[in-house]
Design a protein around this motif. Structure first.
Motif, mmCIF file in Angstrom:
data_model
loop_
_atom_site.group_PDB
_atom_site.id
_atom_site.type_symbol
_atom_site.label_atom_id
_atom_site.label_comp_id
_atom_site.label_asym_id
_atom_site.label_seq_id
_atom_site.Cartn_x
_atom_site.Cartn_y
_atom_site.Cartn_z
ATOM 1 N N UNK A 379 0.819 -1.217 0.000
ATOM 2 C CA UNK A 379 0.000 0.000 0.000
ATOM 3 C C UNK A 379 0.853 1.267 0.000
ATOM 4 N N UNK A 380 2.063 1.173 0.551
ATOM 5 C CA UNK A 380 2.959 2.345 0.611
ATOM 6 C C UNK A 380 3.876 2.430 -0.615
ATOM 7 N N UNK A 381 3.885 1.395 -1.440
ATOM 8 C CA UNK A 381 4.847 1.315 -2.546
ATOM 9 C C UNK A 381 4.547 2.356 -3.633
ATOM 10 N N UNK A 382 5.610 2.729 -4.364
ATOM 11 C CA UNK A 382 5.481 3.680 -5.474
ATOM 12 C C UNK A 382 5.245 2.910 -6.774
ATOM 13 N N UNK A 383 4.044 2.363 -6.850
ATOM 14 C CA UNK A 383 3.631 1.683 -8.081
ATOM 15 C C UNK A 383 2.155 1.987 -8.287
ATOM 16 N N UNK A 384 1.627 1.644 -9.452
ATOM 17 C CA UNK A 384 0.253 2.031 -9.743
ATOM 18 C C UNK A 384 -0.753 1.147 -9.006
ATOM 19 N N UNK A 385 -2.006 1.592 -9.026
ATOM 20 C CA UNK A 385 -3.054 0.897 -8.287
ATOM 21 C C UNK A 385 -3.302 -0.504 -8.824
ATOM 22 N N UNK A 386 -3.164 -0.690 -10.137
ATOM 23 C CA UNK A 386 -3.383 -2.014 -10.719
ATOM 24 C C UNK A 386 -2.415 -3.033 -10.132
ATOM 25 N N UNK A 387 -1.166 -2.617 -9.956
ATOM 26 C CA UNK A 387 -0.154 -3.501 -9.368
ATOM 27 C C UNK A 387 -0.491 -3.815 -7.917
ATOM 28 N N UNK A 388 -0.902 -2.796 -7.169
ATOM 29 C CA UNK A 388 -1.242 -2.991 -5.752
ATOM 30 C C UNK A 388 -2.439 -3.932 -5.601
#
Length: 471
Positions: A379-388
């Motif tokens: 949830x804190x990662x710098x990636x897009x919502x699709x990846x999360x």
């Protein structure tokens, strides 16, 4: 995957006997009463283990017994049968009690997302198997008949205490302070394989046997049910730490004496759920059930998360405050997930890196607390919502916290609330204020804001646009 093996007292690389299948046995409930949440902590962690093994590529066949006969009030083969005790308490037959509490147990498991094992076998289904094993042990000189009962002879073993260290003299016969004497036993730790009518005249369930009318002891059922469905080589045996002695100790003694070789390679024991007064126990008269938690307004998923936040080999302390903290954590987690937007391409590099943390947590002796931390890292990662969203769905195959469906329900509830509170006149004024701000007509925007405020409406400017609420 590395797991702590109670038999060797160390973490070991898990290597099944057959690469295409993991044979897993878990001790099931004695169905004379509801399962309390301490019992269910064990089943939650066994469920996570099974799902983690499947997640990492194994095919798992899991077998569980249902104890509906033979488990006495004391694990050391003393007192009355727990099933008969339950029947007397509720003025029902033993089979009525067994059916009711078996159904209640699996209902609780369903609420907690605990997968039903591939095979569930009631103890009363396997009488022929018990008689065969008992007769074989007698033929091998590993058991003896005394006072009408058949006992396993622990003096025939090279080592009896396999999970903990005791002096071998503890096996000896003797009447001394603190030791309850059973005049039929040759050795203090001998245990009953088959009870006859000489033990309990009022026993509800009895079967013919070569040694008289009677019923099996508690310990033998797990050995026979396991061998019936999983064969002579078991990969992993699970249960609560309180079952290590005498139950699992006795299982090993009789199984390996019967087979003539090692029976089970890995032993997985879950530690206690404690309260301020010590281990949660039915014998104390008061205990917490899933239904009671629900009556108090708690989502069973919050209790599952509460269990996952602690390592299975640590005693877990239950308090309402601790459960409330888990509720807050679960609600916050779901609310955060509910803000993620569907659509877009998965960023594979980020996906693989974040998944590696989760897999490493599982492979490190099923460290669920670190696995939950890996979820927060997503949830804190710098990636897009699709990846999360893809990672959350992936992790929840093991965690089984209903994260995406709970987030969807939250969004649906919010939408329904907004629809219920909709007011076309106010919506039009809010839209007019937005247009005035875009035209830099701030005086008109302020006038509309003040008019709405006078009517008890507060405008909230968000990145997604202006929203309003009644104050």
């Amino acid at each position: 995957m590395y797991l702590y093996n109670s038999l060797s007292h160390k973490k070991e690389l898990f290597v099944p006997n057959h690469p295409d299948e993991v044979k897993m046995y878990t001790c099931g409930p004695t169905v004379y009463h509801y399962a309390h949440i301490g019992n269910l902590r064990t089943y939650i962690m066994e469920d996570v283990l099974e799902k983690a093994l499947c997640y990492t590529g194994y095919n798992v066949k899991r077998v569980m017994n249902i104890t509906d006969v033979g488990h006495l009030a004391s694990d050391a083969d003393t007192g009355e049968d727990k099933m008969l005790k339950g029947a007397r308490r509720e003025h029902k037959t033993v089979m009525e009690i067994a059916k009711y509490y078996t159904d209640a147990f699996f209902s609780d498991c369903e609420k907690l997302n605990i997968k039903r094992p591939d095979v569930v076998e009631p103890a009363t289904n396997c009488i022929d198997e018990y008689i065969h094993m008992v007769q074989t042990l007698l033929d091998k000189g590993k058991a003896y008949l005394a006072g009408g009962n058949v006992y396993f002879d622990t003096s025939t073993l090279d080592k009896y205490y396999v999970f903990n260290d005791h002096d071998e003299e503890d096996l000896a016969v003797g009447v001394r302070e603190g030791v309850e004497e059973d005049a039929n036993k040759r050795n203090k730790n001998d245990f009953v394989l088959w009870f006859t009518k000489s033990k309990f005249e009022d026993q509800a369930l009895k079967w013919d046997s070569p040694w008289g009318v009677g019923y099996p002891g508690w310990h033998i059922e797990c050995s026979c049910i396991s061998m019936k469905h999983l064969g002579e080589d078991l990969d992993i045996h699970c249960g609560g730490i309180d079952n290590a002695f005498p139950h699992h100790t006795n299982e090993i003694a009789q199984s390996e004496s019967y087979l003539g070789h090692k029976w089970c390679n890995y032993w997985f024991h879950v530690h206690h759920l404690n309260t301020d007064n010590g281990k949660m126990s039915k014998s104390k008269g008061e205990f917490l059930t899933v239904s009671l938690l629900e009556q108090k307004g708690y989502d069973p998923m919050a209790y599952r998360l509460f269990c996952l936040q602690s390592h299975y080999r640590r005693n877990l302390v239950f308090s309402w405050e601790n459960l409330d903290n888990a509720v807050a954590a679960y609600d916050k987690l779901v609310a955060k997930i509910a803000t993620l937007k569907q659509g877009g391409e998965i960023e594979q590099e980020a996906f693989d890196k974040l998944k590696e943390r989760f897999v490493n947590a599982l492979n490190g002796d099923l460290n669920t607390s670190v696995a939950v931390t890996a979820l927060y890292d997503v949830l804190k990662a710098k990636c897009n919502d699709a990846t999360k969203l893809a990672l959350i769905a992936d992790f929840d195959q093991v965690l089984s916290l209903n994260l995406l469906s709970a987030a969807e329900k939250l969004n649906q509830a919010k939408a329904e609330e907004e629809a219920a509170n909709a007011d076309p006149e106010i919506d039009a004024l809010v839209a007019a204020r937005t247009e005035a701000k875009k035209a830099k007509n701030f005086a008109e925007a302020d006038r509309i804001r003040d008019e709405l405020k006078a009517r008890g409406i507060e405008i909230i400017d968000t990145p997604q646009g202006a929203k309003w609420r009644k104050v």
